[in-house]
Design a protein around this motif. Sequence first.
Motif, PDB file in Angstrom:
ATOM      1  N   VAL A 185     -22.258  73.870 -16.920  1.00 19.93           N
ATOM      2  CA  VAL A 185     -22.353  73.160 -15.296  1.00 19.93           C
ATOM      3  C   VAL A 185     -21.812  74.325 -14.760  1.00 19.93           C
ATOM      4  CG1 VAL A 185     -23.310  71.976 -13.091  1.00 19.93           C
ATOM      5  CG2 VAL A 185     -23.260  70.666 -15.886  1.00 19.93           C
ATOM      6  N   HIS A 186     -20.717  74.374 -14.591  1.00 21.64           N
ATOM      7  CA  HIS A 186     -19.995  75.248 -13.620  1.00 21.64           C
ATOM      8  C   HIS A 186     -20.379  76.873 -14.000  1.00 21.64           C
ATOM      9  CE1 HIS A 186     -15.719  77.113 -11.876  1.00 21.64           C
ATOM     10  NE2 HIS A 186     -16.425  77.722 -13.018  1.00 21.64           N
ATOM     11  N   VAL A 187     -20.735  77.460 -15.561  1.00 21.04           N
ATOM     12  CA  VAL A 187     -20.793  78.753 -15.507  1.00 21.04           C
ATOM     13  C   VAL A 187     -23.125  78.977 -14.494  1.00 21.04           C
ATOM     14  CG1 VAL A 187     -21.768  80.173 -16.696  1.00 21.04           C
ATOM     15  CG2 VAL A 187     -20.178  78.615 -16.915  1.00 21.04           C
ATOM     16  N   ASP A 188     -23.431  77.658 -14.902  1.00 13.20           N
ATOM     17  CA  ASP A 188     -24.961  77.928 -14.609  1.00 13.20           C
ATOM     18  C   ASP A 188     -24.644  78.045 -12.757  1.00 13.20           C
ATOM     19  OD1 ASP A 188     -26.077  77.989 -16.339  1.00 13.20           O
ATOM     20  OD2 ASP A 188     -26.217  75.438 -16.415  1.00 13.20           O
ATOM     21  N   ARG A 189     -23.364  76.968 -12.600  1.00 11.45           N
ATOM     22  CA  ARG A 189     -23.212  77.149 -10.323  1.00 11.45           C
ATOM     23  C   ARG A 189     -22.732  78.496 -10.450  1.00 11.45           C
ATOM     24  NH1 ARG A 189     -20.058  71.760  -9.642  1.00 11.45           N
ATOM     25  NH2 ARG A 189     -21.644  70.237  -9.501  1.00 11.45           N
ATOM     26  N   CYS A 190     -21.398  79.406 -11.017  1.00 11.98           N
ATOM     27  CA  CYS A 190     -21.166  81.169 -11.088  1.00 11.98           C
ATOM     28  C   CYS A 190     -22.230  81.546 -10.718  1.00 11.98           C
ATOM     29  CB  CYS A 190     -19.525  80.600 -11.678  1.00 11.98           C
ATOM     30  SG  CYS A 190     -18.360  80.115 -11.709  1.00 11.98           S
ATOM     31  N   ARG A 191     -23.404  81.792 -11.324  1.00 10.63           N
ATOM     32  CA  ARG A 191     -24.203  82.928 -11.836  1.00 10.63           C
ATOM     33  C   ARG A 191     -25.078  82.949 -10.343  1.00 10.63           C
ATOM     34  NH1 ARG A 191     -25.764  81.461 -17.758  1.00 10.63           N
ATOM     35  NH2 ARG A 191     -24.316  82.893 -18.735  1.00 10.63           N
ATOM     36  N   ASP A 192     -25.067  80.777 -10.393  1.00 16.81           N
ATOM     37  CA  ASP A 192     -26.390  80.754  -9.194  1.00 16.81           C
ATOM     38  C   ASP A 192     -25.859  81.220  -7.914  1.00 16.81           C
ATOM     39  OD1 ASP A 192     -28.634  79.147 -10.515  1.00 16.81           O
ATOM     40  OD2 ASP A 192     -27.675  77.231 -10.252  1.00 16.81           O
ATOM     41  N   ASP A 193     -23.948  81.302  -7.462  1.00 17.98           N
ATOM     42  CA  ASP A 193     -23.730  82.042  -6.227  1.00 17.98           C
ATOM     43  C   ASP A 193     -23.116  83.627  -6.210  1.00 17.98           C
ATOM     44  OD1 ASP A 193     -22.983  79.179  -5.670  1.00 17.98           O
ATOM     45  OD2 ASP A 193     -21.101  79.061  -6.130  1.00 17.98           O
ATOM     46  N   THR A 194     -24.003  83.835  -7.603  1.00 21.87           N
ATOM     47  CA  THR A 194     -23.831  85.611  -7.690  1.00 21.87           C
ATOM     48  C   THR A 194     -24.611  85.742  -7.309  1.00 21.87           C
ATOM     49  OG1 THR A 194     -21.990  85.057  -9.048  1.00 21.87           O
ATOM     50  CG2 THR A 194     -23.166  87.388  -9.180  1.00 21.87           C
ATOM     51  N   ARG A 195     -25.617  84.909  -7.696  1.00 23.93           N
ATOM     52  CA  ARG A 195     -26.897  85.489  -6.918  1.00 23.93           C
ATOM     53  C   ARG A 195     -27.596  86.119  -5.596  1.00 23.93           C
ATOM     54  NH1 ARG A 195     -28.954  82.081 -11.823  1.00 23.93           N
ATOM     55  NH2 ARG A 195     -29.234  83.166 -13.199  1.00 23.93           N
ATOM     56  N   LEU A 196     -27.044  84.733  -4.906  1.00 24.10           N
ATOM     57  CA  LEU A 196     -27.209  84.678  -3.698  1.00 24.10           C
ATOM     58  C   LEU A 196     -26.518  84.724  -2.868  1.00 24.10           C
ATOM     59  CD1 LEU A 196     -27.038  80.103  -3.225  1.00 24.10           C
ATOM     60  CD2 LEU A 196     -28.765  81.742  -2.385  1.00 24.10           C
ATOM     61  N   ALA A 197     -25.232  85.661  -3.623  1.00 19.87           N
ATOM     62  CA  ALA A 197     -24.306  86.668  -2.746  1.00 19.87           C
ATOM     63  C   ALA A 197     -24.971  88.398  -2.697  1.00 19.87           C
ATOM     64  CB  ALA A 197     -23.008  86.812  -3.585  1.00 19.87           C
ATOM     65  N   VAL A 198     -25.720  88.498  -3.759  1.00 23.10           N
ATOM     66  CA  VAL A 198     -26.663  89.999  -4.276  1.00 23.10           C
ATOM     67  C   VAL A 198     -27.308  89.378  -3.184  1.00 23.10           C
ATOM     68  CG1 VAL A 198     -27.811  91.663  -5.661  1.00 23.10           C
ATOM     69  CG2 VAL A 198     -25.194  89.972  -6.614  1.00 23.10           C
ATOM     70  N   ALA A 199     -28.451  88.590  -2.977  1.00 22.80           N
ATOM     71  CA  ALA A 199     -29.577  88.583  -2.867  1.00 22.80           C
ATOM     72  C   ALA A 199     -29.067  88.608  -0.850  1.00 22.80           C
ATOM     73  CB  ALA A 199     -29.899  87.325  -2.707  1.00 22.80           C
TER      74      ALA A 199
ATOM     75  N   SER B 174     -13.783  82.435 -13.606  1.00 17.56           N
ATOM     76  CA  SER B 174     -15.169  83.276 -13.653  1.00 17.56           C
ATOM     77  C   SER B 174     -15.807  82.872 -14.526  1.00 17.56           C
ATOM     78  CB  SER B 174     -14.365  84.655 -14.007  1.00 17.56           C
ATOM     79  OG  SER B 174     -13.488  84.783 -14.528  1.00 17.56           O
ATOM     80  N   ILE B 175     -16.952  83.240 -14.482  1.00 13.22           N
ATOM     81  CA  ILE B 175     -17.960  82.775 -15.303  1.00 13.22           C
ATOM     82  C   ILE B 175     -17.766  83.892 -16.959  1.00 13.22           C
ATOM     83  CG2 ILE B 175     -20.863  83.980 -16.406  1.00 13.22           C
ATOM     84  CD1 ILE B 175     -20.977  84.109 -13.345  1.00 13.22           C
TER      85      ILE B 175
END
Length: 383
Positions: A369-383, A341-342
């Motif tokens: 990089v893992h933290v950035d990827r997880c944040r991106d995935d979270t944003r996509l899931a919300v969107a 997790s982040i």
Amino acid sequence: MNVCGLFAGIGGLELGLHRAGHRTTALCEIEPAAQNILEKRFPDIELHSDVRDLVRLPQGTELLAGGFPCQDLSQAGQTRGLAGKESGLVNELFRLLRTNDVPNVLLENVSFILALGKGQAMRHITASLEELGYRWAYRIVDTRAFGLPQRRQRLFLVASRVLEPSNVVMRGNFPDDEPVNWRGRACGFYWTEGLRGLGWAVGGVPTLKGGSTIGIPSAPAIWFPDGMIGTPHICDAELLQGFDADWTAPAEAVSRSSSRWKLVGNAVSVPVAEWIGRGLAGCAGGIEFPIRSFDLGKSWPKAAFGGPNTPAMAAEISKFPEFNTAPDIAAFLRYPVKPLSIKATEGFLRRLKSGSLRYPPEFLTALEVHVDRCRDDTRLAVA
């Protein structure tokens, strides 16, 4: 042999002994979740709850075995030694040996017991055994020797009035070839650490533990060659200890699913117990090895033997009684990996950056990089 298993946990010691041809006639375990597992996996075997209430062992018991509690002995615990209320329960085993005629004993615990209190715990254990007429021998054994990609070093002590214990534990002597070149390999580490240590394991995972520095039972994390960072499934953890997948599933009937991690982390690796069991069955004798005297008032050696009226001697022998090449942890895993997790990754990064531990610089980059990827995935899931 007919075996009585104390502090049985989820039955790793007993399962290994069964595979070597021995028979468990009674078990003792106080943890309800572990009891439920034992009832399901060892049906029709007498199960006792509190070792302090146990008075008489089954008639014909030939081996009293137990991985007594390590909470007061491990580096992750309070290091109170045998004065602690948990690890001090080993004295209940000596009480039972005084009132029941048992020719053989098998004990298992963490390797840190050798250093704790400058050997105080080992002096107490071996002196108690000698007082009862037992010869003894112990050795630190690494689970990796049996083809499992988990660096797990545990002490196994055999004591006997009828066998030569060194013939049981001083069998096989292979060099430890733990890989150091991490490139192209999956690497395990403790994400709950970061200040005092990493538990860095190239091609495998560090010791599965029943607890952590953040106070919860948790899986180690793995950095994969493709950059992914995640934690293994509980079923893979069971396989890393030599159990069948879902061995601890019965625990969920009486406890939270997360309790399975603690139960697996506290267990004895099954193939190591089986190796001990084969030695107890007389399938092989000991080997020749250099010996030396040592100071009983300092940290004890990785292997040693002694007995009544016999000076304790250190054995120069490796932690690998066998040599079975373990697959890379990435190839070993059978179940889905959960991304770290982040919150967990960021906490680990803070500790790592504020400390002075050594690690590949690419590892730090991979975490970020893992933290950035997880944040991106979270944003996509919300969107």
